[in-house]
Design a protein around this motif. Structure first.
Motif, PDB file in Angstrom:
ATOM      1  N   HIS A  53       0.873  -1.167   0.000  1.00 17.19           N
ATOM      2  CA  HIS A  53       0.000   0.000   0.000  1.00 17.19           C
ATOM      3  C   HIS A  53       0.912   1.219   0.000  1.00 17.19           C
ATOM      4  CE1 HIS A  53      -3.408  -2.661   1.043  1.00 17.19           C
ATOM      5  NE2 HIS A  53      -2.492  -3.294   1.754  1.00 17.19           N
ATOM      6  N   ASP A  54       1.199   1.722  -1.205  1.00 17.58           N
ATOM      7  CA  ASP A  54       2.219   2.747  -1.384  1.00 17.58           C
ATOM      8  C   ASP A  54       3.544   2.194  -0.845  1.00 17.58           C
ATOM      9  OD1 ASP A  54       3.330   5.123  -2.201  1.00 17.58           O
ATOM     10  OD2 ASP A  54       2.693   6.244  -0.448  1.00 17.58           O
ATOM     11  N   LYS A  55       4.132   2.815   0.176  1.00 15.37           N
ATOM     12  CA  LYS A  55       5.389   2.302   0.712  1.00 15.37           C
ATOM     13  C   LYS A  55       5.200   1.437   1.956  1.00 15.37           C
ATOM     14  CE  LYS A  55       8.714   5.499  -1.236  1.00 15.37           C
ATOM     15  NZ  LYS A  55       9.920   6.304  -0.967  1.00 15.37           N
ATOM     16  N   LEU A  56       3.957   1.140   2.275  1.00 14.49           N
ATOM     17  CA  LEU A  56       3.650   0.306   3.428  1.00 14.49           C
ATOM     18  C   LEU A  56       3.347  -1.111   2.957  1.00 14.49           C
ATOM     19  CD1 LEU A  56       3.305   0.771   6.531  1.00 14.49           C
ATOM     20  CD2 LEU A  56       0.838   0.807   6.107  1.00 14.49           C
ATOM     21  N   ILE A  57       3.942  -2.100   3.613  1.00 14.57           N
ATOM     22  CA  ILE A  57       3.658  -3.488   3.297  1.00 14.57           C
ATOM     23  C   ILE A  57       2.998  -4.133   4.519  1.00 14.57           C
ATOM     24  CG2 ILE A  57       6.024  -4.201   3.912  1.00 14.57           C
ATOM     25  CD1 ILE A  57       5.714  -6.434   1.818  1.00 14.57           C
ATOM     26  N   LYS A  58       1.871  -4.766   4.268  1.00 15.58           N
ATOM     27  CA  LYS A  58       1.093  -5.364   5.348  1.00 15.58           C
ATOM     28  C   LYS A  58       0.945  -6.864   5.106  1.00 15.58           C
ATOM     29  CE  LYS A  58      -1.728  -1.191   6.070  1.00 15.58           C
ATOM     30  NZ  LYS A  58      -3.125  -0.654   6.082  1.00 15.58           N
ATOM     31  N   PHE A  59       1.859  -7.654   5.690  1.00 15.23           N
ATOM     32  CA  PHE A  59       1.731  -9.095   5.648  1.00 15.23           C
ATOM     33  C   PHE A  59       0.656  -9.515   6.644  1.00 15.23           C
ATOM     34  CE2 PHE A  59       6.412  -9.196   4.372  1.00 15.23           C
ATOM     35  CZ  PHE A  59       6.117  -9.458   3.041  1.00 15.23           C
ATOM     36  N   PRO A  60      -0.135 -10.535   6.321  1.00 14.20           N
ATOM     37  CA  PRO A  60      -1.176 -11.000   7.248  1.00 14.20           C
ATOM     38  C   PRO A  60      -0.590 -11.366   8.615  1.00 14.20           C
ATOM     39  CG  PRO A  60      -1.461 -12.000   5.093  1.00 14.20           C
ATOM     40  CD  PRO A  60      -0.139 -11.292   5.060  1.00 14.20           C
ATOM     41  N   ASN A  61      -1.212 -10.885   9.667  1.00 14.05           N
ATOM     42  CA  ASN A  61      -0.854 -11.218  11.049  1.00 14.05           C
ATOM     43  C   ASN A  61       0.539 -10.734  11.454  1.00 14.05           C
ATOM     44  OD1 ASN A  61      -3.352 -12.678  11.384  1.00 14.05           O
ATOM     45  ND2 ASN A  61      -2.406 -14.370  10.267  1.00 14.05           N
ATOM     46  N   GLU A  62       1.079  -9.748  10.730  1.00 17.07           N
ATOM     47  CA  GLU A  62       2.352  -9.158  11.100  1.00 17.07           C
ATOM     48  C   GLU A  62       2.207  -7.647  11.196  1.00 17.07           C
ATOM     49  OE1 GLU A  62       5.752 -10.214   8.814  1.00 17.07           O
ATOM     50  OE2 GLU A  62       5.551 -12.369   9.174  1.00 17.07           O
ATOM     51  N   THR A  63       3.087  -7.014  11.969  1.00 13.21           N
ATOM     52  CA  THR A  63       3.076  -5.570  12.091  1.00 13.21           C
ATOM     53  C   THR A  63       3.443  -4.939  10.749  1.00 13.21           C
ATOM     54  OG1 THR A  63       3.765  -5.741  14.408  1.00 13.21           O
ATOM     55  CG2 THR A  63       4.066  -3.612  13.317  1.00 13.21           C
ATOM     56  N   PRO A  64       2.667  -3.964  10.254  1.00 15.60           N
ATOM     57  CA  PRO A  64       2.988  -3.309   8.973  1.00 15.60           C
ATOM     58  C   PRO A  64       4.404  -2.740   8.970  1.00 15.60           C
ATOM     59  CG  PRO A  64       0.790  -2.704   9.689  1.00 15.60           C
ATOM     60  CD  PRO A  64       1.413  -3.445  10.845  1.00 15.60           C
ATOM     61  N   ILE A  65       5.063  -2.804   7.807  1.00 14.32           N
ATOM     62  CA  ILE A  65       6.441  -2.338   7.668  1.00 14.32           C
ATOM     63  C   ILE A  65       6.496  -1.215   6.642  1.00 14.32           C
ATOM     64  CG2 ILE A  65       8.779  -3.003   6.975  1.00 14.32           C
ATOM     65  CD1 ILE A  65       8.053  -5.877   7.817  1.00 14.32           C
ATOM     66  N   ILE A  66       7.193  -0.142   6.985  1.00 12.51           N
ATOM     67  CA  ILE A  66       7.401   0.953   6.038  1.00 12.51           C
ATOM     68  C   ILE A  66       8.634   0.634   5.201  1.00 12.51           C
ATOM     69  CG2 ILE A  66       7.873   3.412   5.761  1.00 12.51           C
ATOM     70  CD1 ILE A  66       6.462   3.901   8.409  1.00 12.51           C
ATOM     71  N   THR A  67       8.468   0.517   3.893  1.00 14.91           N
ATOM     72  CA  THR A  67       9.585   0.230   3.008  1.00 14.91           C
ATOM     73  C   THR A  67      10.192   1.530   2.487  1.00 14.91           C
ATOM     74  OG1 THR A  67       8.254   0.160   0.979  1.00 14.91           O
ATOM     75  CG2 THR A  67       8.393  -1.871   2.269  1.00 14.91           C
ATOM     76  N   GLU A  68      11.376   1.431   1.940  1.00 13.95           N
ATOM     77  CA  GLU A  68      12.025   2.600   1.347  1.00 13.95           C
ATOM     78  C   GLU A  68      11.660   2.760  -0.127  1.00 13.95           C
ATOM     79  OE1 GLU A  68      16.191   3.076   2.028  1.00 13.95           O
ATOM     80  OE2 GLU A  68      16.094   2.186   4.036  1.00 13.95           O
ATOM     81  N   GLU A  69      11.441   1.643  -0.815  1.00 16.34           N
ATOM     82  CA  GLU A  69      11.260   1.676  -2.260  1.00 16.34           C
ATOM     83  C   GLU A  69       9.853   1.324  -2.730  1.00 16.34           C
ATOM     84  OE1 GLU A  69      14.703  -0.233  -4.362  1.00 16.34           O
ATOM     85  OE2 GLU A  69      15.275  -0.753  -2.307  1.00 16.34           O
ATOM     86  N   GLY A  70       9.027   0.801  -1.826  1.00 16.18           N
ATOM     87  CA  GLY A  70       7.690   0.404  -2.245  1.00 16.18           C
ATOM     88  C   GLY A  70       7.706  -0.811  -3.159  1.00 16.18           C
ATOM     89  N   VAL A  71       6.657  -0.965  -3.946  1.00 13.13           N
ATOM     90  CA  VAL A  71       6.488  -2.158  -4.769  1.00 13.13           C
ATOM     91  C   VAL A  71       7.541  -2.265  -5.872  1.00 13.13           C
ATOM     92  CG1 VAL A  71       4.942  -1.158  -6.507  1.00 13.13           C
ATOM     93  CG2 VAL A  71       4.687  -3.574  -5.856  1.00 13.13           C
ATOM     94  N   GLY A  72       8.235  -1.186  -6.170  1.00 13.61           N
ATOM     95  CA  GLY A  72       9.273  -1.214  -7.207  1.00 13.61           C
ATOM     96  C   GLY A  72      10.360  -2.225  -6.911  1.00 13.61           C
TER      97      GLY A  72
END
Length: 206
Positions: A53-72
């Motif tokens: 979600h933009d630069k946020l990655i939300k794996f099921p049942n895990e704390t969301p992680i802010i990425t530096e590069e996003g889906v790229g």
């Protein structure tokens, strides 16, 4: 629970390794799966696009992680896998896993995320407590993931890491042996230490 790739057989020596936890066994299988069938593994990574979600990655049942590069970074990893040739699976080492376990315990007490131990030890020093590494040795560390696939996928994507060092380690055919240890971490909840070497001679049991 891992989703297997058709035609890929899990290694009996990993499944029978009493010194590994279920998560640690799955990490070894998952890395070997990626090495042995990179193009098929690329298809698995395609499924991870829905977690971004933009630069946020939300794996099921895990704390969301802010990425530096996003889906790229994910897309780039998929391209890499599709252009990569299969390489042999890694052989599990008990001594290297014990060395990795020492660092897992140390990281928990330090609340840290570094490769250097509290006793100034490096990966080569820790595995040499239980045997002798040969040729080359490296260490990958994953934080915050408690599922094998998420651990390995995050290392392959290698978001924000210059030159994709963790990914290159996993797909380097010079590495033939693996040691794995995972445990609790006071800051990141879960830590997994993965040590790779060109060879390893286990210390003889007395």
């Amino acid at each position: 629970m891992l989703l297997p790739i058709k035609g890929f057989a899990y290694s009996d020596n990993v499944d029978q390794a009493s010194f590994l936890s279920p998560l640690e066994k799955e990490v070894v299988h998952e890395i070997n799966l990626a090495r042995s069938a990179p193009k098929d593994y690329a298809s698995l990574l395609e499924q991870f696009k829905k977690y971004y979600h933009d630069k946020l990655i939300k794996f099921p049942n895990e704390t969301p992680i802010i990425t530096e590069e996003g889906v790229g970074a994910l897309i780039e990893a998929i391209r890499f896998l599709r252009s990569t040739k299969p390489i042999p699976p890694l052989i599990l080492s008990q001594g290297m896993s014990w060395g990795a376990k020492d660092h897992v315990k140390d990281l928990a007490s330090l609340r840290g995320s570094q490769h250097r131990g509290s006793d100034k030890s490096q990966p080569r020093d820790r595995v040499n407590r239980y045997g002798t590494w040969q040729k080359v040795i490296v260490e990958n560390i994953s934080f915050g993931h408690d599922r094998a696939r998420n651990i390995v996928v995050s290392l392959i994507i290698d978001d924000g890491v210059p030159h994709r060092g963790h990914r290159k380690n996993i797909f380097n055919s010079d590495f033939r042996v693996i040691g794995v240890a995972c445990g609790e971490h006071p800051r990141y909840e879960t830590v997994c230490v993965i040590t790779l070497a060109g060879g390893y001679i286990e210390k003889e049991k007395k």
